[in-house]
Write a protein that holds these residues in place. Structure first.
Motif, PDB file in Angstrom:
ATOM      1  N   LYS A  17      -7.171  83.183  78.504  1.00  0.00           N
ATOM      2  CA  LYS A  17      -6.291  83.379  79.654  1.00  0.00           C
ATOM      3  C   LYS A  17      -6.790  82.536  80.818  1.00  0.00           C
ATOM      4  CE  LYS A  17      -4.702  88.009  78.402  1.00  0.00           C
ATOM      5  NZ  LYS A  17      -4.528  89.423  78.860  1.00  0.00           N
ATOM      6  N   TYR A  19      -5.541  81.856  83.849  1.00  0.00           N
ATOM      7  CA  TYR A  19      -5.442  82.336  85.225  1.00  0.00           C
ATOM      8  C   TYR A  19      -6.622  83.220  85.614  1.00  0.00           C
ATOM      9  CZ  TYR A  19      -3.963  84.723  89.437  1.00  0.00           C
ATOM     10  OH  TYR A  19      -3.928  85.236  90.713  1.00  0.00           O
ATOM     11  N   GLN A  20      -6.883  84.242  84.825  1.00  0.00           N
ATOM     12  CA  GLN A  20      -7.931  85.194  85.160  1.00  0.00           C
ATOM     13  C   GLN A  20      -9.293  84.509  85.271  1.00  0.00           C
ATOM     14  OE1 GLN A  20      -5.455  85.583  83.103  1.00  0.00           O
ATOM     15  NE2 GLN A  20      -4.548  87.611  83.372  1.00  0.00           N
ATOM     16  N   ASP A  21      -9.580  83.602  84.359  1.00  0.00           N
ATOM     17  CA  ASP A  21     -10.862  82.903  84.403  1.00  0.00           C
ATOM     18  C   ASP A  21     -10.918  81.882  85.532  1.00  0.00           C
ATOM     19  OD1 ASP A  21     -12.493  83.838  82.015  1.00  0.00           O
ATOM     20  OD2 ASP A  21     -10.565  83.422  81.090  1.00  0.00           O
ATOM     21  N   VAL A  23      -9.543  82.184  88.516  1.00  0.00           N
ATOM     22  CA  VAL A  23      -9.834  82.933  89.745  1.00  0.00           C
ATOM     23  C   VAL A  23     -11.305  83.310  89.799  1.00  0.00           C
ATOM     24  CG1 VAL A  23      -9.388  85.073  90.993  1.00  0.00           C
ATOM     25  CG2 VAL A  23      -7.484  83.810  89.988  1.00  0.00           C
ATOM     26  N   THR A  24     -11.873  83.684  88.665  1.00  0.00           N
ATOM     27  CA  THR A  24     -13.273  84.099  88.613  1.00  0.00           C
ATOM     28  C   THR A  24     -14.223  82.933  88.866  1.00  0.00           C
ATOM     29  OG1 THR A  24     -12.753  85.838  87.007  1.00  0.00           O
ATOM     30  CG2 THR A  24     -15.058  85.149  87.154  1.00  0.00           C
ATOM     31  N   LYS A  32      -8.646  78.781  95.527  1.00  0.00           N
ATOM     32  CA  LYS A  32      -8.739  80.153  95.021  1.00  0.00           C
ATOM     33  C   LYS A  32      -7.715  81.048  95.709  1.00  0.00           C
ATOM     34  CE  LYS A  32     -12.161  83.663  93.844  1.00  0.00           C
ATOM     35  NZ  LYS A  32     -13.614  83.931  93.716  1.00  0.00           N
ATOM     36  N   GLN A  36      -4.810  83.199  93.918  1.00  0.00           N
ATOM     37  CA  GLN A  36      -4.708  84.646  94.087  1.00  0.00           C
ATOM     38  C   GLN A  36      -3.384  85.091  94.687  1.00  0.00           C
ATOM     39  OE1 GLN A  36      -8.364  85.242  96.347  1.00  0.00           O
ATOM     40  NE2 GLN A  36      -9.348  86.173  94.552  1.00  0.00           N
ATOM     41  N   SER A  40       3.722  87.218  89.835  1.00  0.00           N
ATOM     42  CA  SER A  40       3.528  87.547  88.419  1.00  0.00           C
ATOM     43  C   SER A  40       4.100  86.437  87.532  1.00  0.00           C
ATOM     44  CB  SER A  40       4.195  88.886  88.086  1.00  0.00           C
ATOM     45  OG  SER A  40       5.581  88.852  88.413  1.00  0.00           O
ATOM     46  N   ILE A  43       1.601  83.589  87.591  1.00  0.00           N
ATOM     47  CA  ILE A  43       0.444  83.900  86.751  1.00  0.00           C
ATOM     48  C   ILE A  43       0.781  83.683  85.282  1.00  0.00           C
ATOM     49  CG2 ILE A  43      -1.072  85.763  85.955  1.00  0.00           C
ATOM     50  CD1 ILE A  43      -0.864  86.934  88.807  1.00  0.00           C
ATOM     51  N   GLU A  44       1.963  84.132  84.895  1.00  0.00           N
ATOM     52  CA  GLU A  44       2.414  83.956  83.515  1.00  0.00           C
ATOM     53  C   GLU A  44       2.515  82.477  83.167  1.00  0.00           C
ATOM     54  OE1 GLU A  44       6.185  85.177  80.599  1.00  0.00           O
ATOM     55  OE2 GLU A  44       6.218  85.698  82.734  1.00  0.00           O
ATOM     56  N   ASN A  47      -0.936  80.922  82.645  1.00  0.00           N
ATOM     57  CA  ASN A  47      -1.528  81.269  81.351  1.00  0.00           C
ATOM     58  C   ASN A  47      -0.880  80.530  80.191  1.00  0.00           C
ATOM     59  OD1 ASN A  47      -3.645  83.030  82.022  1.00  0.00           O
ATOM     60  ND2 ASN A  47      -2.215  84.721  82.332  1.00  0.00           N
TER      61      ASN A  47
END
Length: 221
Positions: A17, A19-21, A23-24, A32, A36, A40, A43-44, A47
């Motif tokens: 994924k 997106y999640q990584d 941001v991290t 960033k 953030q 939605s 984000i989709e 990914n």
């Protein structure tokens, strides 16, 4: 591709994924914050990308290229994705050094940054496609130049021209323009690397391609 760029340190990560990584991992506060604040739907869409270049904080930062792990199951497309994102790293580094003393977070302040991003997509797609042809199609799959030219001219070109015709009928959104440029980049490589006739493109698309090529530094690997 990084020969002559000792200040660019890249780590490639294959992830499920993006997106999640992203941001991290991202250290660039401006980028960033952009990530953030995605909807939605955004984000989709993130990914679903093949890959993502994380714009770093400054010239001293480690630079990250994130590649969707599904590409490891999709033939050899990850090769062109890594080349594509590496070109983004080279161009963003050059831009940050030239205008903002290596501060990547300030790139968006430049009045021509949207044009830089559009141009960057075009040249990155050119490099990615060129690498795919030379590495995946020729070296890995063992296709001869004639076989490659036949596949691109007779099978791929009609599909891409049809795609461009449909895109030209749509509104000029950012994503639409990026899709047009990414498709034109393939035609540019077919012509320059393989000598394929691309005159079936409409006059306006040929003119766009020619003008973009005037500013292409062609940083080939």
């Amino acid at each position: 591709m990084l020969k002559g760029h000792p200040d660019i340190r890249i780590t490639v990560r294959f992830l499920d994924k993006l997106y999640q990584d992203a941001v991290t991992i991202c250290e660039n506060e401006v980028y960033k914050d952009f990530l953030q604040n995605q909807s939605s739907k955004g984000i989709e869409a993130c990914n679903k990308l093949n890959g993502l270049y994380l714009i770093p904080k400054d010239i001293h930062s480690q630079q990250f290229i994130l590649v969707s792990s599904r590409q490891l199951k999709d033939g050899y497309s990850y090769i062109s994705t890594v080349a594509h994102e590496t070109k983004h790293a080279i161009d963003h580094t050059a831009f940050a050094k030239k205008y903002y003393n290596g501060r990547f977070e300030d790139i968006g302040k430049h009045e021509y940054s949207p044009l830089f991003e559009a141009w960057g997509e075009y040249v990155a797609h050119k490099i990615g496609h060129s690498v795919f042809i030379s590495c995946a199609m020729n070296i890995i799959l063992g296709m001869s130049e004639d076989e490659i030219k036949d596949e691109l001219s007779n099978n791929q070109m009609p599909i891409r021209i049809s795609t461009l015709q449909e895109l030209m009928k749509q509104d000029s959104t950012k994503e639409n323009v990026k899709e047009i440029l990414s498709t034109l980049a393939k035609f540019a490589i077919w012509e320059s690397d393989l000598g394929i006739d691309i005159s079936d493109l409409s006059d306006i698309l040929l003119t766009t391609l020619r003008n973009l090529n005037r500013y292409d530094d062609s940083a080939r690997p």
